[in-house]
Design an enzyme around this catalytic site. Structure first.
Site, mmCIF file in Angstrom:
data_model
loop_
_atom_site.group_PDB
_atom_site.id
_atom_site.type_symbol
_atom_site.label_atom_id
_atom_site.label_comp_id
_atom_site.label_asym_id
_atom_site.label_seq_id
_atom_site.Cartn_x
_atom_site.Cartn_y
_atom_site.Cartn_z
ATOM 1 N N ARG A 1 -11.725 -12.991 3.347
ATOM 2 C CA ARG A 1 -12.295 -11.845 2.585
ATOM 3 C C ARG A 1 -13.950 -12.129 2.298
ATOM 4 N NH1 ARG A 1 -10.871 -6.924 1.177
ATOM 5 N NH2 ARG A 1 -10.748 -6.360 -1.224
ATOM 6 N N THR B 1 -8.910 0.441 7.685
ATOM 7 C CA THR B 1 -8.582 -1.016 7.811
ATOM 8 C C THR B 1 -7.792 -0.935 9.011
ATOM 9 O OG1 THR B 1 -8.814 -1.238 5.396
ATOM 10 C CG2 THR B 1 -7.422 -2.915 6.647
ATOM 11 N N ASN C 1 -13.665 -1.742 4.614
ATOM 12 C CA ASN C 1 -13.245 -1.117 3.426
ATOM 13 C C ASN C 1 -13.108 0.564 3.912
ATOM 14 O OD1 ASN C 1 -12.242 -0.450 1.188
ATOM 15 N ND2 ASN C 1 -14.057 -0.311 0.107
ATOM 16 N N SER D 1 -7.871 -7.304 -3.064
ATOM 17 C CA SER D 1 -7.353 -6.424 -1.865
ATOM 18 C C SER D 1 -5.767 -6.047 -1.648
ATOM 19 C CB SER D 1 -7.592 -7.333 -0.518
ATOM 20 O OG SER D 1 -7.094 -6.632 0.621
HETATM 21 O O1 DON Z 1 -8.843 -4.793 0.901
HETATM 22 C C1 DON Z 1 -8.513 -3.482 0.504
HETATM 23 O O2 DON Z 1 -7.078 -3.463 -0.201
HETATM 24 C C2 DON Z 1 -9.238 -2.499 1.085
HETATM 25 N N1 DON Z 1 -10.639 -2.576 0.938
HETATM 26 C C3 DON Z 1 -8.417 -1.829 2.366
HETATM 27 C C4 DON Z 1 -9.110 -0.478 2.633
HETATM 28 C C5 DON Z 1 -8.389 0.340 3.664
HETATM 29 O O3 DON Z 1 -7.285 -0.151 3.777
HETATM 30 C C6 DON Z 1 -8.828 1.577 4.208
HETATM 31 N N2 DON Z 1 -8.119 2.135 5.174
HETATM 32 N N3 DON Z 1 -7.324 2.948 5.581
#
Ligand code: DON
Length: 582
Positions: free
Chosen positions: A110, A387, A407, A458
């Site tokens: 991360r 993501t 993100n 996250s």
């Molecule tokens: O780590 C996290 O929870 C977010 N940054 C994830 C972002 C995300 O899943 C966007 N997607 N569709």
């Protein structure tokens, strides 16, 4: 391709509905299994959001590599073919299951808050969170972890040399690949944001500013140079030398925080995976700084006490019991979850069966408890928009589940000039101010406040499922706050409702996150079900196919069946996903 995609949404809407209807018949003529066919293989399988990236992983498996070799090849290839979320400039989590040692490793790569970050980083002059700064400025970028994470995973658990594993990514960037409809469509939607940055404009659009058409050759020469530097010099090829210089120059020109010292100080962390059980299945999942693993186990513990099968899949009682459970989990998330190196996360109490029984006792099956009446537990019992997920199994029985991200789709939209890759805006996953929701509507406080060197909380939840000591599934999903509930439902669909993994992935899903107080349901829930939920006091979103809630997540999963068959399941919700097996 355009037509295929439209059809796949129609398939969700139509088949989702008819599947739910048939499933309630005593002797269904059509079952989930006959509606949704997984991709089959015997030796190995890679499932990711991109055709080119899944094939890159498969190339490693066929060359004799293991699941980690394939995963790292897929990870680097996604950075080229799926720039929406595949990345060099972001971070993520990789779960590795080593069959010969019967052991799971949780790799945390991360992003870290740069040394100059501080609690009030995103607070504007009016005392409120400056959303523009938190979402789209260079200050929104945490120090990237992907390159170090992938390379360390390969060095520790892979078998092939880095240059071989990175070769497909370098080829895709240098020689180019045929523009896919999925990427063309995405770049068309993102053009206002990406064209605001000169480097991004030059990397993702033609010199005249137009979008590459499906089938046209799309090359990324600067990205190829960066990938070659990494393939030649390893970790130092990114965190030191000319690539690092370009990252720092981009930061200095645009008010970003990351400097050379931050890049050199970046550390991959090896965390102890979280384990839980659900009706004889063992679930092994990602610990903090992911909140996903904790809350999936917590919710499965609560749900174990309900007769979910008796309720019926996606029935009103099922949606109600899960939604109520989700509210309590997301309330606890807001108070107790953060980077375990900075905040003492009470994992044990949160995943204890006893605490879940307390939550279950509060759930009224006839009536929804409004979110305003639910708060994070005052005291816990003592210790007793992109993501991307990819999942791999190899012929040895090893598995990888990896979720990584920038993100937002394309991160903050800003590329490192001369180095060809996009930067994350992961700093928005911190709680910029107590009570002020982040981009996914998530609330937080002290546990997830911004601090130098800290990792933002996250929801990414790469997860494995085991039965009778044997691995049966690797899964995970994008979707921000919706990741946790997506993964929960994929697990329940397989373990409780005996669906094959493609059915478990494709059937309609729903989501509740405490605030807003609302069950988001995808298309495919009957009017009767929605009416029954409203009668229980649930607020059901009125426009299941509109707004930002057309679909929930995009799980990419692999399942191992007794007898050696491997099932791969790309999620039909987002275009372009592909299962590559042999
Ligand atoms: O780590 C996290 O929870 C977010 N940054 C994830 C972002 C995300 O899943 C966007 N997607 N569709």
């Amino acid at each position: 391709m355009k037509i295929t995609n439209k059809i796949s949404f129609a398939v969700i809407a139509l088949f989702g509905l008819s599947a739910a209807t048939f499933a309630q018949d005593a002797a269904p003529l059509i079952t989930y299994d006959s509606l949704y066919h997984p991709t089959l293989a015997r030796n190995g399988m890679v499932v990711s959001q991109s055709y080119y990236a899944s094939e890159a992983g498969l190339e490693m498996l066929k060359a004799g590599g293991n699941a980690v070799d394939a995963a790292v090849a897929t990870g680097f290839a996604l950075a080229v073919s799926h720039p929406q979320a595949g990345n060099l400039g972001g971070g993520g989590f990789m779960m590795v299951y080593l069959k010969d040692q019967d052991k799971t490793i949780a790799i945390d790569y991360r992003e870290m808050a740069p040394a100059k970050a501080h609690r009030d980083l995103f607070i504007g002059p009016d005392g409120n969170v400056d959303k523009k700064m938190a979402f789209f400025s260079l200050k929104s970028s945490g120090t990237p972890g992907t390159v170090k994470g992938l390379i360390e995973a390969l060095e520790k658990y892979g078998t092939l040399p880095l240059a071989q594993v990175m070769a497909p990514a370098i080829r895709l960037a240098e020689e180019g690949f045929k523009m896919t409809w999925a990427l063309q469509d995405s770049l068309t939607r993102a053009q206002d944001r990406l064209k605001g940055n000169a480097a991004s404009r030059s990397y993702y659009y033609k010199p005249d500013g137009s979008v590459y058409e499906e089938g046209e050759l799309f090359r990324q020469p600067d990205l190829a140079k960066t990938l070659k530097a990494i393939a030649g010099k390893g970790i130092a090829g990114f965190y030191e030398g000319w690539v690092a210089d370009k990252i720092v120059a981009t930061m200095q020109q645009g008010g970003g925080l990351i400097d050379h010292a931050d890049l050199k100080a970046y550390k991959v962390k090896y965390r102890t995976p979280i384990e839980g059980s659900f009706r004889g299945y063992k679930i092994v999942t990602m610990p903090p700084p992911s909140s996903g693993g904790v809350h999936i186990i917590q919710m499965l513990n609560v749900l174990e006490g309900f007769d979910l099968k008796g309720f019926g899949h996606n029935s009103a009682d099922y949606v109600h019991s899960l939604s109520e459970t989700m509210k309590y989990a997301y309330a606890d998330r807001s108070k107790y979850l953060g980077d375990p190196d900075y905040f003492d996360v009470p994992v044990g109490p949160l995943i204890s069966k006893g605490y879940s029984a307390d939550i279950r006792a509060k759930i009224d099956m006839a009536k929804a408890t409004p979110s305003t009446e639910i708060s994070p537990a005052a005291k816990l019992p003592e210790e007793s928009h992109d993501t991307t997920q990819f999942s791999v199994v190899d012929r040895f029985g090893n598995m990888v589940a990896n979720t990584y991200t920038l993100n937002f789709t394309y991160g903050n939209g800003k590329s490192v000039a001369g180095a060809g890759f996009l930067l994350n805006n992961e700093m928005d996953d911190f709680s910029a101010k107590p009570g002020s929701p982040n981009a996914f509507g998530l609330l937080g406080g002290e546990a997830n406040a911004i601090e130098a060197g800290k990792r933002p909380l996250s929801s990414m939840t790469p997860t494995f499922v085991f039965k009778d000591g044997k691995p049966i599934m690797a899964t995970g999903s994008p979707g921000g706050s919706r990741i946790i509930t997506t993964v929960l439902q994929v697990i329940l669909n397989v373990t409780e409702f005996d669906m094959n993994v493609q059915a478990a992935t494709s059937v309609p899903r729903f989501h509740h996150q405490w605030f807003p107080d609302r069950v988001f349901v995808e298309a495919g829930f009957s009017v009767d079900t929605r009416r029954a939920l409203v009668a229980k006091g649930q607020v059901v979103n009125s426009e299941p196919t509109g707004g930002d809630i057309r679909v929930l997540g995009a799980a990419q999963s692999v399942m191992l069946l007794p007898g050696g068959m491997i099932h791969g399941a790309p999620d039909p919700r987002r275009p372009g996903a592909h299962a590559a097996g042999y």
